[in-house]
Every structure is written in C-alpha cells, then in structure tokens.
Write a protein that holds these residues in place. Structure first.
Motif, mmCIF file in Angstrom:
data_model
loop_
_atom_site.group_PDB
_atom_site.id
_atom_site.type_symbol
_atom_site.label_atom_id
_atom_site.label_comp_id
_atom_site.label_asym_id
_atom_site.label_seq_id
_atom_site.Cartn_x
_atom_site.Cartn_y
_atom_site.Cartn_z
ATOM 1 N N ASP A 111 0.831 -1.206 0.000
ATOM 2 C CA ASP A 111 0.000 0.000 0.000
ATOM 3 C C ASP A 111 0.866 1.258 0.000
ATOM 4 O O ASP A 111 2.096 1.184 0.046
ATOM 5 C CB ASP A 111 -0.975 -0.026 1.183
ATOM 6 C CG ASP A 111 -0.293 0.071 2.538
ATOM 7 O OD1 ASP A 111 0.886 0.479 2.596
ATOM 8 O OD2 ASP A 111 -0.935 -0.269 3.548
ATOM 9 N N PRO A 112 0.255 2.449 -0.064
ATOM 10 C CA PRO A 112 1.053 3.682 -0.115
ATOM 11 C C PRO A 112 1.876 3.933 1.135
ATOM 12 O O PRO A 112 2.737 4.826 1.135
ATOM 13 C CB PRO A 112 -0.014 4.775 -0.300
ATOM 14 C CG PRO A 112 -1.180 4.084 -0.921
ATOM 15 C CD PRO A 112 -1.181 2.719 -0.318
ATOM 16 N N TYR A 113 1.623 3.180 2.212
ATOM 17 C CA TYR A 113 2.361 3.373 3.450
ATOM 18 C C TYR A 113 3.523 2.389 3.591
ATOM 19 O O TYR A 113 4.075 2.203 4.667
ATOM 20 C CB TYR A 113 1.407 3.252 4.635
ATOM 21 C CG TYR A 113 0.212 4.154 4.507
ATOM 22 C CD1 TYR A 113 0.333 5.525 4.709
ATOM 23 C CD2 TYR A 113 -1.035 3.642 4.133
ATOM 24 C CE1 TYR A 113 -0.759 6.364 4.569
ATOM 25 C CE2 TYR A 113 -2.128 4.485 3.989
ATOM 26 C CZ TYR A 113 -1.988 5.842 4.202
ATOM 27 O OH TYR A 113 -3.075 6.674 4.056
ATOM 28 N N THR A 114 3.859 1.727 2.498
ATOM 29 C CA THR A 114 4.987 0.806 2.445
ATOM 30 C C THR A 114 4.800 -0.335 3.443
ATOM 31 O O THR A 114 5.609 -0.569 4.341
ATOM 32 C CB THR A 114 6.320 1.541 2.713
ATOM 33 O OG1 THR A 114 6.312 2.792 2.016
ATOM 34 C CG2 THR A 114 7.504 0.733 2.194
ATOM 35 N N PHE B 187 11.601 -1.752 -0.552
ATOM 36 C CA PHE B 187 10.434 -2.533 -0.148
ATOM 37 C C PHE B 187 9.750 -3.107 -1.381
ATOM 38 O O PHE B 187 9.585 -2.425 -2.387
ATOM 39 C CB PHE B 187 9.449 -1.651 0.627
ATOM 40 C CG PHE B 187 8.419 -2.434 1.400
ATOM 41 C CD1 PHE B 187 8.746 -3.003 2.615
ATOM 42 C CD2 PHE B 187 7.136 -2.602 0.904
ATOM 43 C CE1 PHE B 187 7.812 -3.720 3.342
ATOM 44 C CE2 PHE B 187 6.187 -3.312 1.623
ATOM 45 C CZ PHE B 187 6.523 -3.886 2.846
ATOM 46 N N PRO B 188 9.353 -4.384 -1.345
ATOM 47 C CA PRO B 188 8.768 -5.008 -2.539
ATOM 48 C C PRO B 188 7.415 -4.423 -2.905
ATOM 49 O O PRO B 188 6.607 -4.098 -2.033
ATOM 50 C CB PRO B 188 8.640 -6.479 -2.140
ATOM 51 C CG PRO B 188 8.608 -6.482 -0.646
ATOM 52 C CD PRO B 188 9.458 -5.331 -0.225
ATOM 53 N N THR B 189 7.190 -4.271 -4.182
ATOM 54 C CA THR B 189 5.902 -3.827 -4.703
ATOM 55 C C THR B 189 5.133 -5.074 -5.123
ATOM 56 O O THR B 189 5.360 -5.626 -6.198
ATOM 57 C CB THR B 189 6.082 -2.872 -5.885
ATOM 58 O OG1 THR B 189 6.867 -1.748 -5.453
ATOM 59 C CG2 THR B 189 4.756 -2.385 -6.404
ATOM 60 N N ALA B 190 4.228 -5.521 -4.266
ATOM 61 C CA ALA B 190 3.615 -6.836 -4.412
ATOM 62 C C ALA B 190 2.119 -6.743 -4.613
ATOM 63 O O ALA B 190 1.458 -5.813 -4.130
ATOM 64 C CB ALA B 190 3.909 -7.682 -3.170
ATOM 65 N N SER C 259 -8.924 -4.438 -5.723
ATOM 66 C CA SER C 259 -8.622 -4.708 -4.319
ATOM 67 C C SER C 259 -7.334 -5.499 -4.118
ATOM 68 O O SER C 259 -6.682 -5.371 -3.081
ATOM 69 C CB SER C 259 -9.790 -5.441 -3.662
ATOM 70 O OG SER C 259 -9.939 -6.761 -4.168
ATOM 71 N N GLU C 260 -6.944 -6.300 -5.101
ATOM 72 C CA GLU C 260 -5.786 -7.184 -4.938
ATOM 73 C C GLU C 260 -4.484 -6.591 -5.471
ATOM 74 O O GLU C 260 -3.441 -7.238 -5.383
ATOM 75 C CB GLU C 260 -6.054 -8.501 -5.672
ATOM 76 C CG GLU C 260 -7.291 -9.229 -5.165
ATOM 77 C CD GLU C 260 -7.776 -10.292 -6.123
ATOM 78 O OE1 GLU C 260 -8.093 -11.393 -5.667
ATOM 79 O OE2 GLU C 260 -7.835 -10.009 -7.340
ATOM 80 N N PHE C 261 -4.537 -5.357 -5.970
ATOM 81 C CA PHE C 261 -3.400 -4.818 -6.709
ATOM 82 C C PHE C 261 -2.808 -3.585 -6.030
ATOM 83 O O PHE C 261 -3.534 -2.747 -5.484
ATOM 84 C CB PHE C 261 -3.822 -4.459 -8.135
ATOM 85 C CG PHE C 261 -4.280 -5.648 -8.939
ATOM 86 C CD1 PHE C 261 -3.371 -6.422 -9.629
ATOM 87 C CD2 PHE C 261 -5.620 -6.001 -8.965
ATOM 88 C CE1 PHE C 261 -3.788 -7.528 -10.362
ATOM 89 C CE2 PHE C 261 -6.051 -7.104 -9.692
ATOM 90 C CZ PHE C 261 -5.132 -7.871 -10.391
ATOM 91 N N HIS C 262 -1.474 -3.463 -6.104
ATOM 92 C CA HIS C 262 -0.805 -2.316 -5.482
ATOM 93 C C HIS C 262 -1.093 -1.022 -6.227
ATOM 94 O O HIS C 262 -1.034 0.066 -5.643
ATOM 95 C CB HIS C 262 0.714 -2.554 -5.439
ATOM 96 C CG HIS C 262 1.380 -2.450 -6.771
ATOM 97 N ND1 HIS C 262 1.435 -3.519 -7.668
ATOM 98 C CD2 HIS C 262 2.004 -1.408 -7.384
ATOM 99 C CE1 HIS C 262 2.073 -3.128 -8.748
ATOM 100 N NE2 HIS C 262 2.428 -1.862 -8.619
ATOM 101 N N ASP C 263 -1.409 -1.112 -7.529
ATOM 102 C CA ASP C 263 -1.655 0.077 -8.341
ATOM 103 C C ASP C 263 -3.143 0.255 -8.614
ATOM 104 O O ASP C 263 -3.561 0.640 -9.700
ATOM 105 C CB ASP C 263 -0.868 0.010 -9.646
ATOM 106 C CG ASP C 263 -1.155 -1.256 -10.452
ATOM 107 O OD1 ASP C 263 -1.795 -2.190 -9.917
ATOM 108 O OD2 ASP C 263 -0.739 -1.316 -11.627
#
Length: 615
Positions: free
Chosen positions: A206-209, A251-254, A597-601
């Motif tokens: 999320d945007p808060y890493t 931090f991974p972008t997952a 809902s399932e995606f970081h972007d």
C-alpha cells in the motif's frame, strides 16, 4: 529514510507517557540482578512493572528505527527463560535517532510504560516499552538471537480468548496461552526477533509501504491467492503485517498471490494500523504470482436477442473521484473493457466539481461528464446520468467533497423515467398507479432528513424501463466502519460501534423496498452499492428482511465472495440485493470483478460488481 510512510508511522508509536495503561508511577528502581526483559513483559499483555523505573536491563539490539515519531530500538535477552508466555524482547523508545547498532550489547535504564497506539478510544492493545532511557553500550558485533519461526505449525488455529467480563471484555489481564490462541502467541513474541519463510502476499503493498502475508497458505484461501473473511469467527490467524526498517525503495511492490520467497525477519511490533507487525531487517525475494485483472463475460448472442435479452447492472465505488484526478481514463477503461459497458452503472463516491475544496460547490456535472467522455474515448457508449446534489457538507466523506451516488445508463439499451419532485431534502415515496408501483419522484432520495442519514450519504432511488418493464434501482453508500475496534483489539469480541447507524440505514432501505412490494408484489427491485458491511452481517440481514431482498453475492462460492481487501482479509463490502421476482426466476448471474482490491496500483480500493438478470 522511508519518507513515504513517515506520516503514518508517526501515529504508530509516540511517547508512551502520553497514553499509559498504568495510572500509578512508582519511582523505586528495579535492579538488573532481579529484572530481565521477560520480567518486564510478564505473562499477560501488560507489564507487571508498568510505571516503574528499571535499571541496567541487559539485551542485544535486534533492530533500530531511525525515522518517524517512533524512533527507538529493540533489545532481546540472549538467555531466555523457560516460560513460552514471556517475551524476551522489548522496544526502547528514544524519540530521537538512537545511537546504537544491531548487534550491540546494551544496558538500559528507564521507565516501563504501556503505550496504546492511537489512544485508548481505539480499543487497541498496548505496547510494552522502556521510555526516557539511558543507554550504555557494552560491546558491539554480537550475534543477534536467532529469530523465532512463525509458521502454520506454530500459530494456533483459534484466534483469541474471550475478554474478561469483569474488565469490560478486555483480554489485557488474562494469562497468555500462546499454544492455544493466535493473538496470545503473537503477544508472547512482542519485541522479539521473528521470521517467516516463503509466505504468500494476501494484501498488496500500500502507499504506506506495508503489505500482509499469510503463514497458513490453506487457511480460507481463494483461487487468486487471498484469504477470505467469511464470518466473525473466521478472523484468519495466519495473517501478519510486514513493514521494513530499510529504505522505501527496497520494499517489494507486491500484489495478492505474489510470494516473499526465502526469509523475512525482524522484530515483532504492534501498531495502530494492523496490530502485530513484523518490522523487517531482512525481506524475502519477491516472486510474482502473475495475477491479472478480471474481465466479466460478454453478453451472449442469446442474451442480446430480443426474446431473451438480459439487463446488465453494475455498482462501482470510484473512490472520491473529482475533476482533478488522473484516474478517469483508467476508470473508463475498467467500465468499458472489464465490466463490458453495463446497461446501468451505479457509481459511489462521485465528488463535486472542485473536489475537497470546501467553498459551497455541490454540483458534479464536470466530474460525471469527464468520466462519460472518457468512456466514449475508450469505445464505450455515451451514457446519460441522473443524480441529486447533496446539501453542502451534509453527506460525510472527505470534507468539502460532497460525495454522492450517480446513475449512469446507456440510452440505447434502457430508459430512465424522469418524474419531477426529487431534491436533496424531499423524501421520495411510493404510490400505486394502474396496479403498478411508482415512485413519487425519480430520481429521489430516501428520507434525507431522517436520523439514519445524519452526516451520511442518502440512498438514490430511480425508475428504469427495460423492454417495457420497470426496474426500481436504489443506489446506496452506507456509513463506513470508522470507529469500530480492530480484530486485534484488547476487547474481545471487538465492538462494532458503526453498526448502530448502519442498522438504522438498512432498516430504512428495507422499509422502502417493502413499500414498493406492497404496491406491486412482483416488482423488480435492485438495491446496490457500497454497503460497508459483510454478506453475513446483521446489516445485510436487516436489508434482506423477511425475504424482501437477497444479497446476490451469496450465489457465488464462498471462496469467491469478496470485493475489498483489508489487513489480509478479502471481504465483502459492496453488494447487489434483489427482490423475490428476480431471485425466484433464477434468471440472473453475479460477478465480483476483481480489478482493484488485490493490486498495489489500484485506482479504487473496491472491486465493481455486475448483475445480469431478465426483468
């Protein structure tokens, strides 16, 4: 430093002296020959030494946090006791950047405090800390205690004990049973070095890493990699939040379904936004699960044929959409390509024409028409729209934004019945004309002056005509869950205070539907929107009443019932409920279209829903 998350981390752990569990401050020192870290932590959630000064507490530094307002470090005793209920680690709150390094052997003198992240009103458990410390570094380069393995075998299947009735339901004073309850197990590791291995991501970065993983890959798993929240007794014990002590860039972008392969390790923290959190010194390697955004099926030729044609109706929360946003093209693409241009789209969280600027503006024509133009640019139909502007600053949401529900409809497929009289303060009613139910205004708002809708969105009701048959659609955005106690609260079961208003709202909507059905028993009524509650909740039961409505998402297998992902739980917030005439015919199908809902972007935090039925 992780500047992206600093503002949020500032709320995670601040000076413990601001909010303490113990109201008694003792000044008698507890000396090092009698006090070890496990003595400070004790066998319950709160320290038996809270408020006392401890002297020369020994430990090895296992992690250092140098950013935000929660600056400090964790220490762990390399010589543990034999009690699994007592943690061997503790956080030392320094307020400024600490002058220690991982591997330092230190002696800490300070005050034992119990800090409640977010304040006592949240109902959160407290975090045991040593505050106002004096730190002596004895040596450096020491071996850090081996991390405790957190996995499917070590985490119990039961989530939490019931709270002590004599303590208003608090679990704080209960003896920890880490082999029986998951929350007790995590609490017994508070401040200690822990590790997880080869864990599947169940909430995207999320945007808060931060992200969430599960150490129980088979626990209520859905087919796309998430973990479904299916009841109040199914809290999903394997969920664990992951943050990092390293730079944001590392931090991974997952996305959901990805895996952190190898070992992720670091101290076990507790914060306001998710409870128990592994704050990682070491993060596993991200392996993509290849998750793709879903596309609902096309209307078949039979469905498009005059004899059998189905109406496609969608609900979609577009998350505070205003003209300054950059997501219009993405939302339009989702509506045209992923939702296949439904005949009717109920939109939630459409803001006014200048967004959060609080200057009295309430109209939303710029916002809506910008979206319609973007849909046309994507090859979709030129939708028409209907809505009612709210009274300024009376419907909740982002201050100044004046969010509201909006109907989009494809005039080539469906028509809207305009009936004058609907405005922001006039209640819509139901009459009977020529043996059929009819709204007194279309569009109209349900009881906008009613107590149930104070500082909340009022439902929007409208009449549509499809192939000569009237379809009543009620667009909703019920009050949010803000203020509810978290699943990790000290009070068990946690209080859900937001339900009080939401139940009043559900009662009003059900009463309105009953009024339609009383005038026309076979009326087609569809109640849609962001209900802000689960398909198994009392809110949904009240909406459904005695069969006046039925939540169509329950036609899906349990593993596919989710529209939102929160703290590792894939759950239902958005619903489409149908009247008996639609349910009885079984001529409908339902699709929760997972595009956000399932995606970081994500472009919204909600997944849209599509219902197809034959009026």
């Amino acid at each position: 430093m992780p500047s992206k998350s600093s503002s949020r981390l500032a709320a995670l752990t601040v000076a413990a002296v601001c909010t303490t569990v113990s109201g008694v401050v003792l000044t008698t020192p507890a000396h090092a020959d009698t006090v070890r870290i496990h003595d400070i932590q004790g066998t319950t959630r709160t320290s038996p030494l809270a408020g006392r000064t401890v002297t020369d507490v020994a430990g090895i530094v296992t992690g250092v946090r140098t950013y935000g307002s929660s600056r400090g470090f964790w220490i762990q005793d390399p010589s543990p006791d034999n009690d699994p209920a007592t943690s061997e680690g503790v956080f030392v709150f320094t307020s400024s950047a600490p002058k220690v390094a991982v591997g330092d052997s230190v002696a800490v003198t300070g005050t034992v405090s119990e800090y409640v992240p977010g304040g006592a009103s949240t109902g959160n458990q407290s975090l045991t800390e040593i505050t106002k410390p004096t730190v002596t570094v004895l040596s450096g380069g020491n071996a850090v205690p081996d991390p405790v393995v957190v996995d499917a075998r070590s985490v119990p299947d039961r989530y939490t004990p019931a709270g002590d009735k004599a303590a208003n339901g608090s679990v704080n004073g209960l003896a920890l049973r880490p082999q029986k309850y998951a929350l007790d197990f995590y609490e017994s590791l508070e401040g200690m070095n822990v590790q997880v291995s080869d864990t599947r991501v169940v909430t995207a970065t999320d945007p808060y890493t931060e992200l969430w993983v599960t150490v129980k890959p088979h626990e209520n798993a859905d087919r796309r990699g998430g973990t479904v929240y299916g009841s109040y007794d199914s809290q999903n014990t394997g969920r664990l939040q992951i943050q990092s002590l390293g730079p944001v860039a590392d931090f991974p972008t997952a996305d959901v379904g990805d895996t952190l392969t190898g070992t992720t390790a670091g101290p076990m923290d507790f914060n306001q936004f998710g409870g128990y959190t592994l704050v990682a010194n070491r993060i596993g390697t991200l392996k993509s699960g290849g998750l793709q955004r879903e596309t609902t099926r096309k209307q078949s030729r039979d469905e498009l044929a005059l004899a059998t044609y189905n109406l496609a109706l969608a609900t979609y929360n577009v998350e505070n959409l205003d003209p300054a946003d950059t997501t219009f093209a993405a939302h339009a693409s989702a509506i045209v390509h992923n939702l296949r241009s439904p005949d009717i789209v109920s939109l939630e969280e459409i803001q006014d024409d200048n967004g959060a600027t609080d200057d009295g503006t309430v109209g939303a024509s710029l916002t809506v028409n910008k979206l319609i133009d973007a849909i046309v640019a994507e090859g979709g139909p030129r939708y028409e729209w209907r809505s009612i502007d709210p009274v300024n600053d009376q419907d909740g949401g982002e201050p100044g934004g004046n969010i509201r529900q909006v109907f989009l409809f494809n005039p080539g497929r469906v028509s809207f019945t305009d009936r004058a009289g609907g405005d922001s303060t006039t209640a819509v009613g139901v009459t009977k004309v020529h043996g059929k139910a009819q709204l007194t205004a279309s569009p109209g708002r349900i009881d906008p002056a009613g107590e149930a809708w104070t500082n909340s969105r009022k439902p929007l009701a409208g009449e549509f005509v499809f192939r000569g048959r009237t379809v009543f659609v009620i667009a909703n955005h019920l009050t949010s869950k803000g203020g509810d106690q978290p699943l990790t609260a000290q009070y068990q079961p946690p209080a859900r205070s937001s339900e009080t208003q939401r139940h009043l709202q559900a009662t009003e909507v059900n009463t309105f539907v009953k009024a339609i059905l009383a005038k026309q028993g076979n009326a087609d009524v569809v109640t849609v929107g962001d209900m802000n509650d689960f398909e198994f909740s009392d809110t949904t039961k009240i909406l459904e009443g005695h069969g006046e409505l039925w939540s169509a998402i329950k036609s899906l297998p349990a593993s596919e019932r989710y529209t939102y992902d929160y703290q590792g739980n894939s759950q239902v917030l958005d619903q489409i409920l149908v009247s008996p005439s639609i349910r009885r015919g079984c001529d409908f199908d339902y699709d929760s279209v997972h595009i956000n809902s399932e995606f970081h972007d994500q472009i919204s935090d909600h997944d849209p829903q599509v219902l197809r039925f034959r009026p």
